[in-house]
Structures are given as C-alpha cells and as structure tokens.
Enzyme design. Structure first.
Site, PDB file in Angstrom:
ATOM      1  N   PRO A 124      60.477 -66.310  26.160  1.00  0.00           N
ATOM      2  CA  PRO A 124      60.856 -66.818  25.730  1.00  0.00           C
ATOM      3  C   PRO A 124      61.132 -66.692  24.250  1.00  0.00           C
ATOM      4  CG  PRO A 124      59.294 -67.775  26.870  1.00  0.00           C
ATOM      5  CD  PRO A 124      58.455 -66.887  26.404  1.00  0.00           C
ATOM      6  N   GLY A 130      56.127 -64.285  20.321  1.00  0.00           N
ATOM      7  CA  GLY A 130      55.982 -63.149  20.171  1.00  0.00           C
ATOM      8  C   GLY A 130      56.711 -62.075  20.415  1.00  0.00           C
ATOM      9  N   SER A 131      58.068 -62.823  20.914  1.00  0.00           N
ATOM     10  CA  SER A 131      59.082 -62.008  21.121  1.00  0.00           C
ATOM     11  C   SER A 131      59.644 -60.767  20.828  1.00  0.00           C
ATOM     12  CB  SER A 131      59.897 -62.847  22.093  1.00  0.00           C
ATOM     13  OG  SER A 131      61.565 -62.629  21.479  1.00  0.00           O
ATOM     14  N   ALA A 134      56.588 -58.419  20.331  1.00  0.00           N
ATOM     15  CA  ALA A 134      56.143 -57.012  21.863  1.00  0.00           C
ATOM     16  C   ALA A 134      57.050 -56.355  21.867  1.00  0.00           C
ATOM     17  CB  ALA A 134      56.563 -58.423  22.998  1.00  0.00           C
ATOM     18  N   ASP A 175      50.702 -61.522  15.110  1.00  0.00           N
ATOM     19  CA  ASP A 175      51.550 -61.222  16.197  1.00  0.00           C
ATOM     20  C   ASP A 175      51.039 -59.341  16.970  1.00  0.00           C
ATOM     21  OD1 ASP A 175      51.889 -63.817  15.990  1.00  0.00           O
ATOM     22  OD2 ASP A 175      54.768 -63.218  16.571  1.00  0.00           O
TER      23      ASP A 175
HETATM   24  O1  PMV Z   1      56.427 -69.363  15.462  1.00  0.00           O
HETATM   25  P1  PMV Z   1      55.341 -67.893  15.258  1.00  0.00           P
HETATM   26  O2  PMV Z   1      54.171 -67.292  16.692  1.00  0.00           O
HETATM   27  O3  PMV Z   1      55.738 -67.027  15.197  1.00  0.00           O
HETATM   28  O4  PMV Z   1      53.556 -68.048  14.446  1.00  0.00           O
HETATM   29  C1  PMV Z   1      54.059 -68.227  12.739  1.00  0.00           C
HETATM   30  C2  PMV Z   1      52.126 -68.653  12.556  1.00  0.00           C
HETATM   31  C3  PMV Z   1      52.500 -69.157  11.294  1.00  0.00           C
HETATM   32  O5  PMV Z   1      50.798 -69.263  10.901  1.00  0.00           O
HETATM   33  C4  PMV Z   1      52.969 -69.928  10.999  1.00  0.00           C
HETATM   34  C5  PMV Z   1      52.968 -67.963  10.582  1.00  0.00           C
HETATM   35  C6  PMV Z   1      52.254 -66.435  10.470  1.00  0.00           C
HETATM   36  O6  PMV Z   1      52.805 -65.631  10.373  1.00  0.00           O
HETATM   37  O7  PMV Z   1      50.950 -66.517  11.103  1.00  0.00           O
END
Ligand code: PMV
Length: 339
Positions: A124, A130-131, A134, A175
């Site tokens: 999604p 992490g689309s 990925a 990610d």
């Molecule tokens: O929503 P995501 O998976 O991009 O996660 C963001 C996670 C944060 O800690 C809010 C930001 C980051 O870069 O780690």
C-alpha cells in the site's frame, strides 16, 4: 551471461560495455514491504527503532533487453504509479529517474544498455510500509542482475538510502535497512544496525486506515512540538527508546504477552506525542477488544496504519473487528523464528 559478478567498479564498466543486448537474458527481482514495530519518531532523535519485513506484500520488477535501441533508452512501465515512458523524459529529481542515474554513476558506466523495466507492487502507498524503498530496492536488484553485477545487502541499502532522501527529505534509514536485509532489525540512526533474533513465531495484523500518512509533515509537527516543549517531548522520546530496548529482548525470548504490553505502552506515548488520530485509535481499540495482545500505530501516524499482535485463535475475530472499525485492508504477516 546469467552469472552475477562481484566486480570492482572499473571492471564493471568494461564488463557492461562488452555485453551484447541480443544475448542478455531478462531478470526478475522483488523486495518485501516493511513495518515499524517500535520506536517511530523517537528514531529521528537518536533512539532505537525495530522494524520487520512484511513478506506478504512486495514490489516486483522485471527487466528485459531492448535490442536495436541505443544506450540509455530505458522504457519504464510502472502502471501503479501512472508511469509509462522513457527514463530521460522523467523529471531528473524523480526517485525512479534518480535510481537509474545512480546505478550508472555507482558502476561508472558510460551508458546503460537499452532495456524495458516493468514495476508493480502490492505494498500500500503512503501507509508506512516502505513502498518507495521496496520499489527502489527491487529496481536495483533486477537491473544489477540484468547487467551481471552484484551489490551486497549493505551496499544496496546505502544506495537505496540515497534515493530515499528524495522521497523523505531526512529519512532515518530504517526502511532501506530492513528491506535490503529482509530480517527484523534494531536500528539507531548513524550506527551499524543489528539483526534481531526471534524466539517464537508471531502473527501480526496490519490494518491500513482510509487516510494516508504524510511522513514529512508529521515529522515536522513533532519537530515543532519539540521546539515548543523540549523537556516534555524529549522525555516521551526517551521513554519510547526504553520500550524499544526492552522489546528487542522480548522478541528474542519469544515473550508475546510482554511484547503486547509494550506495544500498548508505546501507543500511549505516541498519543502524547500527538501523532495518533481518532481513526487510528478506533482501529487499535477494535483490535484490543477482540483479543489482540497489543496494538499501536505504526510509521509516522496521523493516518497510515496500525499493527496488532495476535494469536491464531483470535485472528479471525480481530480481522473482522478491524474491518468493522474502518480498515481499508488488513494484511497478515508472520514473523518466523530466527537465530
Ligand atoms: O511512515 P514511515 O514508515 O515512513 O515511517 C516514518 C517513521 C518516522 O520515524 C516517523 C520517520 C523516520 O524517518 O524514521
């Protein structure tokens, strides 16, 4: 051909130039999605975070040669994100255009052989799974393998991080790390990551809410809170760090009861940080009321998704409750035992 080579960068350019496009076999690669289990936001400020791969969703990339075309003629088909065109027609700062430029520069190639690159994904979008990372990872894997070259996971993760900057501005790097490694990781920004062992198989349900999460904006909001109330926010971030350190040990011990409690505690702190929302809270309550061991939002928040730790007897009931509470989709992922 068909042999993937670990060549020095200079040898790589000589090798790629010697390839005959009509004899280059097509390649296919994939990369899994990911989800943050503990430590979002706090990770931006030097605290640890834990992320796990979500193997049930993935980005898929195929590459085939386009004999008769000139070098650098790369046809990119990514229907999910509305792209069907040539590399050089994309804005140069678009993540996909930059990915091909980075491959060319990293291996110091004069040009990339003409190819068609097909990209699809079941991850999604804008849901903290992490689309973007990925897709970039799968493109790097498929194109380097098409060129007969090899990147190890750490090199791959570093290159994906360069592209992540275009998506997220100042990404923490979690990610690209978890997606390249395909293992649960314990991550502290600016430090070498650690792979985490898992002592017992665990089932997680991820409920995607109807509202997208805008990571850059939510990260910016937290930064503003921190400037306004430094002591309060710093103490919340440190408490999240404490929970994450404890969670790493409980994952290794396979203590699902304890982990569930830590997820609930982490959610309270995320609420105090102001990154939850009524929609996410409703999903979390629905999961807990129907038997989840613990639940919290995951990723930046203010939309996106929640993650619930389940056991088999309650799985169906939790899934139904999440759908009733407004989940757009529910994704199950199993964390397998690993040393
Ligand atoms: O929503 P995501 O998976 O991009 O996660 C963001 C996670 C944060 O800690 C809010 C930001 C980051 O870069 O780690």
């Amino acid at each position: 051909m068909g042999i993937v080579r670990n060549l020095c960068v200079l040898c790589a350019s000589t090798f790629v130039e010697s390839l005959d496009p009509s004899e280059m076999p097509g390649t296919a690669s994939k990369a899994f999605g990911k989800i943050i289990l503990f430590g979002e936001h706090a990770v931006v400020y030097g605290q640890p975070a834990i992320a796990i791969p979500v193997t049930e969703v993935q980005a898929n990339v195929t590459v085939r040669a386009l004999p008769g075309r000139n070098g650098n003629e790369i046809h990119i088909v990514a229907r999910d994100i509305g792209i069907d065109g040539w590399w050089k027609e994309l804005p140069s700062n678009s993540p996909l255009a930059a990915t091909f430029a980075l491959i060319k520069n990293h291996f110091k190639l004069d040009h990339l052989p003409a190819m068609e690159v097909n990209i699809s994904s079941t991850i999604p979008l804008a849901a903290g799974m992490g689309s973007g990372a990925a897709i970039t990872t799968a493109v790097f894997r498929a194109v380097t393998s098409f060129l007969g070259l090899k990147l190890d996971n750490t090199q791959l993760s570093g290159l994906v991080f360069e592209i992540e900057r275009l998506y997220h501005g100042h990404p923490s790097g979690i990610d690209n790390t978890v997606i390249a490694q395909e293992r649960p990781v314990y991550f502290i920004k600016g430090h070498p990551f650690k792979l985490i062992s898992v002592g017992r198989q665990m089932i997680f349900l991820i409920a995607v809410s109807s509202k997208a999460s805008r990571t850059i904006e939510v990260v910016e909001e937290v930064k503003n809170h921190l400037q306004r109330s430094p002591e309060r926010i710093r103490s919340i971030l440190e408490s999240i760090g404490e929970i994450t350190r404890h969670a790493k040990d409980l994952l290794s011990e396979g203590d699902t009861e304890g982990l569930g409690r830590l997820m609930d505690q982490n959610q309270v702190l995320l609420q105090e940080l102001g990154v939850s929302s009524n929609e996410l809270d409703d999903l979390i309550t629905a999961a807990r009321m129907s038997g989840a061991k613990g639940a919290k939002l995951s990723g930046a928040g203010k939309g996106g998704n929640i993650i619930a730790l389940c056991d088999e007897p309650h799985e169906r009931k939790i899934r139904a409750a999440l759908a009733d509470a407004g989940a757009v989709s529910v994704i199950k992922t199993i964390l397998k035992v690993c040393a």
